[in-house]
Design a protein around this motif. Structure first.
Motif, PDB file in Angstrom:
ATOM      1  N   HIS A 103       0.839  -1.194   0.000  1.00  0.00           N
ATOM      2  CA  HIS A 103       0.000   0.000   0.000  1.00  0.00           C
ATOM      3  C   HIS A 103       0.878   1.250   0.000  1.00  0.00           C
ATOM      4  CE1 HIS A 103      -2.829   3.046   1.196  1.00  0.00           C
ATOM      5  NE2 HIS A 103      -3.822   2.179   1.039  1.00  0.00           N
ATOM      6  N   GLY A 105       0.232   4.279   0.505  1.00  0.00           N
ATOM      7  CA  GLY A 105      -0.124   5.285   1.491  1.00  0.00           C
ATOM      8  C   GLY A 105       0.386   5.025   2.892  1.00  0.00           C
ATOM      9  N   ILE A 106       0.904   3.786   3.134  1.00  0.00           N
ATOM     10  CA  ILE A 106       1.384   3.486   4.483  1.00  0.00           C
ATOM     11  C   ILE A 106       2.818   2.988   4.494  1.00  0.00           C
ATOM     12  CG2 ILE A 106      -0.901   3.058   5.442  1.00  0.00           C
ATOM     13  CD1 ILE A 106      -0.370   0.076   5.213  1.00  0.00           C
TER      14      ILE A 106
END
Length: 108
Positions: A103, A105-106
């Motif tokens: 991911h 975004g993380i």
């Protein structure tokens, strides 16, 4: 488990071990794909700096959790084994960890 300071979150310990790349079966659900240009760049990075990103293997399922493209690149360079982070988690946790590792975004 390591000794924790008051209020510190529990973080699972992970074992590191040297494993043959041939033992690291890919997870068929892994979402990440890589094009030829990116793979060439990954191989160049591995040759210059070594494997710095981390390969994660789940002992319970015998599959990779993360590092699929690194394993492919290392194998293409003729490498036969690598340092691997080894976890022992159920399949549902493996899939969740795989998604977390992929991911954007993380990432940290």
């Amino acid at each position: 488990m390591a000794k924790l300071a008051k209020g510190q979150a529990k973080v699972p310990l992970v074992e590191t071990r040297r494993m043959a790349l041939a033992e690291l079966l890919p997870a068929d659900y892994n979402p990440r794909r890589i094009n030829d240009k990116a793979m060439k760049g990954l191989r160049a990075s591995l040759e210059r700096f070594g494997e710095l990103g981390g390969i994660v293997y789940n002992e319970q399922t015998g599959r990779l959790v993360g590092g699929h493209q690194r394993v492919k690149a290392l194998a293409a360079l003729g490498v036969v084994d690598a340092e691997v982070r080894v976890v022992s988690i159920p399949i549902a946790e493996e899939k969740a960890a795989n998604l977390a590792l992929n991911h954007p975004g993380i990432g940290g």
